[in-house]
Design a protein around this motif. Structure first.
Motif, PDB file in Angstrom:
ATOM      1  N   ALA A 162       0.991 -12.849   5.605  1.00 52.74           N
ATOM      2  CA  ALA A 162       1.703 -12.200   6.054  1.00 52.74           C
ATOM      3  C   ALA A 162       1.518 -10.799   5.054  1.00 52.74           C
ATOM      4  CB  ALA A 162       3.161 -12.433   6.178  1.00 52.74           C
ATOM      5  N   PHE A 163       1.618  -9.615   5.428  1.00 54.34           N
ATOM      6  CA  PHE A 163       1.970  -8.392   4.716  1.00 54.34           C
ATOM      7  C   PHE A 163       3.397  -7.735   5.159  1.00 54.34           C
ATOM      8  CE2 PHE A 163      -2.700  -8.921   5.307  1.00 54.34           C
ATOM      9  CZ  PHE A 163      -3.134  -8.977   3.892  1.00 54.34           C
ATOM     10  N   MET A 164       3.933  -7.303   4.135  1.00 57.77           N
ATOM     11  CA  MET A 164       5.301  -6.785   4.362  1.00 57.77           C
ATOM     12  C   MET A 164       5.426  -5.727   3.380  1.00 57.77           C
ATOM     13  SD  MET A 164       9.129  -8.314   4.116  1.00 57.77           S
ATOM     14  CE  MET A 164       9.176  -8.402   2.393  1.00 57.77           C
ATOM     15  N   THR A 165       6.162  -4.579   3.702  1.00 57.20           N
ATOM     16  CA  THR A 165       6.336  -3.324   2.828  1.00 57.20           C
ATOM     17  C   THR A 165       7.891  -3.804   2.444  1.00 57.20           C
ATOM     18  OG1 THR A 165       7.348  -2.216   4.595  1.00 57.20           O
ATOM     19  CG2 THR A 165       4.953  -1.647   4.119  1.00 57.20           C
ATOM     20  N   ASN A 166       8.223  -3.056   1.112  1.00 60.47           N
ATOM     21  CA  ASN A 166       9.474  -3.260   0.437  1.00 60.47           C
ATOM     22  C   ASN A 166       9.821  -2.053  -0.512  1.00 60.47           C
ATOM     23  OD1 ASN A 166      10.829  -6.473  -0.871  1.00 60.47           O
ATOM     24  ND2 ASN A 166      11.783  -4.523  -0.415  1.00 60.47           N
ATOM     25  N   SER A 167      10.604  -1.367  -0.230  1.00 63.22           N
ATOM     26  CA  SER A 167      10.883  -0.133  -1.098  1.00 63.22           C
ATOM     27  C   SER A 167      11.772  -0.895  -2.232  1.00 63.22           C
ATOM     28  CB  SER A 167      11.497   0.915  -0.552  1.00 63.22           C
ATOM     29  OG  SER A 167      12.781   0.490  -0.118  1.00 63.22           O
ATOM     30  N   VAL A 168      11.822   0.050  -3.453  1.00 62.44           N
ATOM     31  CA  VAL A 168      12.883  -0.324  -4.482  1.00 62.44           C
ATOM     32  C   VAL A 168      14.158  -0.588  -4.095  1.00 62.44           C
ATOM     33  CG1 VAL A 168      11.399   0.360  -6.470  1.00 62.44           C
ATOM     34  CG2 VAL A 168      12.826   1.910  -5.270  1.00 62.44           C
TER      35      VAL A 168
END
Length: 519
Positions: A162-168
């Motif tokens: 899987a690929f997933m974005t995650n901001s601080v």
């Protein structure tokens, strides 16, 4: 409008849904997909929170076989349908599902996804209606992200990723921890500093973001003009893979402790280390092996066995404790070991008991005596080299009879036991350990003094009392040239070898203070 599939910016976006807001984070995921085109080729892709289809069309650009788009917003699904109609792709390559979560997907989707992609809502807002046009995603900005992680195993194929974005703002560290707990490995594949969106420059929102406890100073920064940027990541998520297959029938070791309770824990720890080293020796390069290859063990600590220091007074009572412990432990294990050298005076009785009904040879007795003899032989010591067995006085008669006079050592090193004065000092030392603990500051120097007063001809000392290897000797206090053999380590090596054949037995120095004794 240009044909979708060659120009990603040509997608239709519904009124009220800003294309600029998601594009910054979406760009990170698009970059990750571009860098991993080979993983997407011919893949079945699931786009969770698909929106108007930016990521789905990119997946097909990377030659994915088909895409499943999932969203809970009916307007997004309608926009996606219109964008499909304007695309260069066949409608049969798309399946769109209007559902509120992965747990609501029909079962035929379970375990079929090769690549899952997700750009979740993840802005941390102080309240549900704090910012118009933004989706509230819980107080931590993680509701959608948590759901994706929790249900990832449900949708992925055995080799899926899987690929997933995650901001601080939404705490990437927590995502990595959750993934680890779910049995996944995660790594950052793309990262970027993203300008804060113009409508976020509201004092209450900025104040709220600045107070997030997980934020690092370098991840949310203000420039000289008063503008802010925040760091965001794209994670690549894979199942944890082990190159080693755990034994179909794992060896179980039974450890009888209690004469020196810490000795049982020390033996167990050394078995784990020896097994780990063995697994690494036999593994393919870069494979991930370790404790999973170790035997399992049960430690049965019997405090009454502590009276072994007064063995002559309590001989039959000690055997009664031993007998009942063996009856309890032996049926549960393949190998049985007594983590006390002194109690090996009962070796013959133990072996006879294990051989007779009702135990009938259910397990094998691993003897400290046998392991010590084999350790001396494997060290390839020269003929006549002086070796001394050190331990409690109650063990010395057993050591003299079963080790020093053992015919296997004929023509090899000269193995002896210490004189009466040294035996008394060793007994005092063992009593000090039992009463004060091994970390008492006087224990190490006292042991070093005893060792340094051994006859100068003695070059090898065998630590044949399970308390002795627990002692840390201060650096440079041991006389030069004196090497130590830890009998507990010899037993641990033997058990690792029996559990995982091929173990290269090691001769470890005491706490690393002295070197190996192998020639």
């Amino acid at each position: 409008m240009n044909a979708i599939g060659t120009d990603m910016l040509s997608l239709e976006v519904d009124k009220g849904v800003s294309e600029v807001i998601p594009s910054k984070l979406t760009a990170l995921l698009l970059q990750a997909m571009t860098q991993n085109t080979a993983l997407l080729k011919d893949a079945a892709v699931l786009d969770f929170g698909c929106g108007a289809g930016h990521l789905s069309f990119k997946a097909l650009d990377c030659l994915a076989s088909n895409v499943i788009g999932i969203d809970c917003d009916e307007e997004c699904i309608r926009s996606f349908e219109r964008n499909i109609a304007n695309s260069v792709y066949n409608r049969k390559q798309f399946e769109l599902e209007l559902v509120r979560g992965l747990d609501k997907l029909p079962k035929h989707y379970h375990g079929t996804t090769d690549v899952a992609i997700c750009n979740p809502a993840q802005l941390v807002l102080p309240s549900e209606n704090a910012l118009e046009g933004y989706t509230w995603d819980g107080p931590e900005g993680r509701d959608m992200m948590n759901h994706f992680i929790e249900h990832l195993d449900r949708i992925l194929s055995p080799s899926g990723l899987a690929f997933m974005t995650n901001s601080v703002f939404s705490n990437p560290g927590k995502s990595m921890e959750m993934l680890r707990e779910q049995g996944f490995h995660s790594e950052v594949v793309t990262t970027s500093m993203i300008p804060l969106y113009p409508n976020m420059y509201q004092k209450d929102l900025l104040d709220h973001l600045k107070t997030l406890p997980h934020l690092q100073e370098a991840d949310f920064v203000e420039d000289e003009t008063g503008h802010y940027s925040f760091r965001a990541f794209c994670l690549k998520i894979t199942r944890k893979q082990f190159a080693f297959t755990a034994p179909a029938h794992r060896t179980q070791v039974g450890i009888i402790a209690g004469s020196g309770p810490e000795a049982g824990l020390d033996l167990a720890s050394k078995i784990l280390v020896a097994s780990r080293e063995l697994a690494v020796q036999g593994a393919a390069p870069n494979s991930k092996v370790g404790d999973i290859e170790a035997p399992s063990f049960i430690i049965d600590s019997v405090p009454e066995l502590g009276i072994s220091m007064e063995l002559p007074l309590h001989y039959e009572l000690l055997w009664e404790y031993m007998r009942t412990t063996i009856d309890r432990l032996a049926p549960t294990c393949k190998h049985l070991v007594v983590a006390c050298n002194t109690l090996h005076i009962f070796s013959a009785r133990i072996e006879a008991k294990l051989a007779c009904p009702p135990l009938n040879g259910c397990c094998t007795f691993i003897s400290y005596v046998d392991c010590t003899i084999d350790g001396v032989l494997e060290a390839s010591l020269s003929q006549g080299q002086e070796v001394m067995v050190l331990g409690a006085r109650a063990y010395m008669a057993t050591a003299a009879e079963l080790i020093c006079k053992n015919p296997k050592l004929t023509g090899g090193p000269n193995v002896s036991i210490p004189n009466a004065d040294t035996m008394d000092k060793l007994d005092e030392l063992v009593h000090e350990i039992k009463s004060k603990g091994r970390n008492d500051p006087g224990i190490g120097p006292l042991f070093a003094t005893i060792l340094n007063k051994l006859p100068s001809a003695v070059s090898i000392a065998i630590l044949a009392c399970t308390e002795l290897p627990l002692i840390s000797i201060p650096e440079k206090q041991l006389r030069p040239g004196l090497k130590l053999i830890d009998a507990t380590q010899l037993v641990a090596d033997r058990l690792a070898h029996l559990s995982l054949p091929g173990c290269k037995c090691r001769r470890m120095g005491l706490n690393g203070a002295v070197g190996p004794i192998a020639a």
